[in-house]
Scaffold this active site. Structure first.
Site, short mmCIF file in Angstrom:
data_model
loop_
_atom_site.label_atom_id
_atom_site.label_comp_id
_atom_site.label_asym_id
_atom_site.label_seq_id
_atom_site.Cartn_x
_atom_site.Cartn_y
_atom_site.Cartn_z
CE1 TYR A 74 -3.85 2.33 0.57
CE2 TYR A 74 -2.50 3.27 2.30
CZ TYR A 74 -3.61 3.33 1.48
OH TYR A 74 -4.45 4.40 1.56
CE LYS A 108 -3.44 5.03 -1.71
NZ LYS A 108 -4.47 5.65 -2.54
#
Length: 156
Positions: free
Chosen positions: A37, A41
């Site tokens: 994740y 990002k």
């Protein structure tokens, strides 16, 4: 990114536009057990930071929204590595910012055409500012906090 690449020629031709993307505090600060994740990002943040610099002279604004913990069911609906549902709203998410308040912060920032809109009220928001001043300290803090958090998760 694909959608941005499709609409960008139109925005450049008309010399105006506003691209807004939802990143995360995790796009600025790494978190244990969120490697994939955070990597996604961080990459997204880098792409849109660079794009912002490239299109500024074209009258195009680029906004990255950086939510911290917001009270949603995101953690409950997250998947474990084996594909099963995590099934729990974590303490951090439960204590997060109200969804309507978060939407208000985002709307205000978008109207002002801010480059970045931090959204949240928890300790993770303080880390955004602290990382600019003392990145080494933030690395030590996150390692310590995340290690304790990981132990709690494993005991569930």
């Amino acid at each position: 990114i694909d959608l941005t690449k499709r609409v960008l020629p139109i925005m450049i031709a008309q010399k105006s536009g506003h691209i807004a993307v939802t990143s995360s505090v995790a796009g600025k600060i790494g978190a244990q057990l969120r490697t994939g994740y955070c990597a996604a990002k961080h990459a997204m943040q880098g792409f849109f930071d660079a794009l912002r610099a490239e299109v500024a002279s074209e009258g195009i604004h680029v906004t990255s929204i950086l939510p911290g913990f917001v009270r949603t069911e995101i953690s409950k609906n997250a998947m474990r590595g084996d594909g099963t549902a995590f099934g729990v709203v974590t303490d951090n998410v439960e204590a997060g910012m109200d969804v309507d308040a978060a939407a208000g912060v985002m709307a205000k920032g978008l109207r002002a055409k801010k480059a970045e809109i931090p959204v949240g009220t928890g300790r993770e928001m303080n880390l955004l500012w602290l990382k600019r001043l003392a990145p080494g300290l933030v690395r030590r803090i996150t390692a310590k906090v995340q290690a304790a958090y990981s132990r709690r998760l494993l005991l569930r």
